[in-house]
Scaffold this motif. Sequence first.
Motif, mmCIF file in Angstrom:
data_model
loop_
_atom_site.group_PDB
_atom_site.id
_atom_site.type_symbol
_atom_site.label_atom_id
_atom_site.label_comp_id
_atom_site.label_asym_id
_atom_site.label_seq_id
_atom_site.Cartn_x
_atom_site.Cartn_y
_atom_site.Cartn_z
ATOM 1 N N LEU A 1 0.849 -1.194 0.000
ATOM 2 C CA LEU A 1 0.000 0.000 0.000
ATOM 3 C C LEU A 1 0.884 1.243 0.000
ATOM 4 O O LEU A 1 1.804 1.347 0.824
ATOM 5 N N VAL A 2 0.601 2.168 -0.906
ATOM 6 C CA VAL A 2 1.350 3.423 -0.978
ATOM 7 C C VAL A 2 0.351 4.572 -0.865
ATOM 8 O O VAL A 2 -0.417 4.826 -1.796
ATOM 9 N N LEU A 3 0.340 5.218 0.293
ATOM 10 C CA LEU A 3 -0.606 6.314 0.513
ATOM 11 C C LEU A 3 0.113 7.647 0.370
ATOM 12 O O LEU A 3 1.180 7.852 0.958
ATOM 13 N N ILE A 4 -0.479 8.527 -0.432
ATOM 14 C CA ILE A 4 0.096 9.864 -0.655
ATOM 15 C C ILE A 4 -0.825 10.897 -0.019
ATOM 16 O O ILE A 4 -2.043 10.848 -0.219
ATOM 17 N N ALA A 5 -0.238 11.824 0.740
ATOM 18 C CA ALA A 5 -1.028 12.921 1.305
ATOM 19 C C ALA A 5 -0.244 14.217 1.152
ATOM 20 O O ALA A 5 0.925 14.293 1.547
ATOM 21 N N THR A 6 -0.870 15.209 0.562
ATOM 22 C CA THR A 6 -0.218 16.508 0.369
ATOM 23 C C THR A 6 -1.168 17.629 0.793
ATOM 24 O O THR A 6 -2.377 17.514 0.638
ATOM 25 N N GLY A 7 -0.598 18.671 1.343
ATOM 26 C CA GLY A 7 -1.385 19.855 1.704
ATOM 27 C C GLY A 7 -1.869 19.827 3.140
ATOM 28 O O GLY A 7 -2.093 18.763 3.724
ATOM 29 N N ALA A 8 -2.058 21.035 3.696
ATOM 30 C CA ALA A 8 -2.432 21.176 5.107
ATOM 31 C C ALA A 8 -3.801 20.563 5.402
ATOM 32 O O ALA A 8 -4.055 20.114 6.526
ATOM 33 N N GLY A 9 -4.665 20.515 4.399
ATOM 34 C CA GLY A 9 -6.011 19.964 4.599
ATOM 35 C C GLY A 9 -5.997 18.497 4.992
ATOM 36 O O GLY A 9 -7.000 17.974 5.502
ATOM 37 N N LYS A 10 -4.868 17.817 4.758
ATOM 38 C CA LYS A 10 -4.786 16.397 5.077
ATOM 39 C C LYS A 10 -4.034 16.125 6.384
ATOM 40 O O LYS A 10 -3.914 14.975 6.813
ATOM 41 N N ALA A 11 -3.488 17.185 7.014
ATOM 42 C CA ALA A 11 -2.593 16.990 8.165
ATOM 43 C C ALA A 11 -3.270 16.242 9.312
ATOM 44 O O ALA A 11 -2.688 15.318 9.894
ATOM 45 N N GLU A 12 -4.486 16.635 9.629
ATOM 46 C CA GLU A 12 -5.177 16.007 10.745
ATOM 47 C C GLU A 12 -5.502 14.541 10.441
ATOM 48 O O GLU A 12 -5.320 13.664 11.290
ATOM 49 N N ALA A 13 -5.975 14.287 9.234
ATOM 50 C CA ALA A 13 -6.328 12.911 8.839
ATOM 51 C C ALA A 13 -5.081 12.015 8.856
ATOM 52 O O ALA A 13 -5.134 10.865 9.309
ATOM 53 N N VAL A 14 -3.958 12.558 8.394
ATOM 54 C CA VAL A 14 -2.710 11.779 8.383
ATOM 55 C C VAL A 14 -2.290 11.437 9.810
ATOM 56 O O VAL A 14 -1.937 10.292 10.115
ATOM 57 N N ALA A 15 -2.347 12.425 10.709
ATOM 58 C CA ALA A 15 -1.946 12.179 12.102
ATOM 59 C C ALA A 15 -2.842 11.117 12.736
ATOM 60 O O ALA A 15 -2.360 10.208 13.426
ATOM 61 N N ALA A 16 -4.143 11.201 12.468
ATOM 62 C CA ALA A 16 -5.069 10.202 13.031
ATOM 63 C C ALA A 16 -4.795 8.819 12.450
ATOM 64 O O ALA A 16 -4.806 7.819 13.174
ATOM 65 N N ALA A 17 -4.517 8.761 11.154
ATOM 66 C CA ALA A 17 -4.306 7.459 10.504
ATOM 67 C C ALA A 17 -3.010 6.796 10.975
ATOM 68 O O ALA A 17 -2.961 5.588 11.191
ATOM 69 N N VAL A 18 -1.955 7.607 11.154
ATOM 70 C CA VAL A 18 -0.625 7.052 11.443
ATOM 71 C C VAL A 18 -0.380 6.895 12.941
ATOM 72 O O VAL A 18 0.213 5.907 13.385
ATOM 73 N N GLU A 19 -0.864 7.874 13.719
ATOM 74 C CA GLU A 19 -0.523 7.875 15.155
ATOM 75 C C GLU A 19 -1.724 7.677 16.071
ATOM 76 O O GLU A 19 -1.561 7.524 17.276
ATOM 77 N N GLY A 20 -2.911 7.688 15.502
ATOM 78 C CA GLY A 20 -4.107 7.473 16.312
ATOM 79 C C GLY A 20 -4.396 5.991 16.479
ATOM 80 O O GLY A 20 -3.643 5.144 15.978
ATOM 81 N N PRO A 21 -5.474 5.652 17.186
ATOM 82 C CA PRO A 21 -5.836 4.245 17.336
ATOM 83 C C PRO A 21 -6.364 3.661 16.027
ATOM 84 O O PRO A 21 -6.884 4.404 15.186
ATOM 85 N N VAL A 22 -6.210 2.342 15.845
ATOM 86 C CA VAL A 22 -6.838 1.666 14.704
ATOM 87 C C VAL A 22 -8.330 1.653 14.991
ATOM 88 O O VAL A 22 -8.773 1.105 16.006
ATOM 89 N N SER A 23 -9.075 2.292 14.103
ATOM 90 C CA SER A 23 -10.490 2.473 14.398
ATOM 91 C C SER A 23 -11.265 2.718 13.117
ATOM 92 O O SER A 23 -10.763 3.398 12.205
ATOM 93 N N ALA A 24 -12.489 2.191 13.075
ATOM 94 C CA ALA A 24 -13.371 2.462 11.936
ATOM 95 C C ALA A 24 -13.712 3.947 11.856
ATOM 96 O O ALA A 24 -14.180 4.424 10.830
ATOM 97 N N SER A 25 -13.467 4.688 12.933
ATOM 98 C CA SER A 25 -13.725 6.130 12.893
ATOM 99 C C SER A 25 -12.685 6.859 12.047
ATOM 100 O O SER A 25 -12.884 8.005 11.664
ATOM 101 N N CYS A 26 -11.567 6.205 11.796
ATOM 102 C CA CYS A 26 -10.567 6.724 10.853
ATOM 103 C C CYS A 26 -10.180 5.556 9.951
ATOM 104 O O CYS A 26 -9.218 4.835 10.244
#
Length: 261
Positions: free
Chosen positions: A194-219
Amino acid sequence: MELVPLASAEEIASLVADIVELAVTRDPGTVLGLATGSTPLPTYQELIRRHRAGSGPSWDGVTTFNLDEYVGLPPGHEQSYLATIRRELTDDLGIEPARVHGPDAAEAGLPTAGERYEAAIEAAGGVDLQILGIGTNGHLAFNEQGSSLGSPTRIKTLTAQTRLDNARFFGSPDEVPRHVLTQGIGTILRARHLVLIATGAGKAEAVAAAVEGPVSASCPASMLQLHPHATVLVDEAAASRLERLSYYAEVYAAKPGWQAH
Ligand code: GLP
């Protein structure tokens, strides 16, 4: 998971193009999973540029599967994801249309479309390399928040936020279809890389939740944490909310030369 912090979208495009080309060079019959949306476009343009310059691999044996498709667009609509991926990538690489797949959104077949798409992916041998973007709310493909982490390809209803995010491709938010067919989280987890690309400030929160948050269907994108071979490429703006950013940068800078992505 490998987190690759780079300076710009252009650097990401160049590195992801390297990753894709390496896969196709090693296995000319590679099965590629393709994302639509704006984020992968610089990568697709780089692959086309290299192909035109004659420096890329042969694409003749490559098969592709889109992640998702809108339901309810008239046949041949230019914003259908199948039309989009052909226009933005596969036609220019010379990949035959018969090898370019997307979920079949024709109304009559909707109840079986998910099953048929799963069978087609399996018959092709599964996806070797899956390119992914991420929604501002952490959605992956069109798996909105609350999607089962084991889900197969199926019909989903878009959130108001996603319809608003995608309205720029249509005349107005009302014209964005309400329903879609999307590979499930379970489907995406079966791809080998899997290769996920994220660019721009609009994705910063989603990236942090996906990478450092809990594994969850909420993200839904947090499912990457369950995958044995996931690479996440972020530009500076998209990386700005990551708590362990300096560690990821250190790991990447010290990456052994023999270690591939
Ligand atoms: C859509 C697509 C996703 C994509 C997301 C982000 O919802 N179905 O596959 O990742 O948009 O799009 P963009 O890259 O334009 O921000």
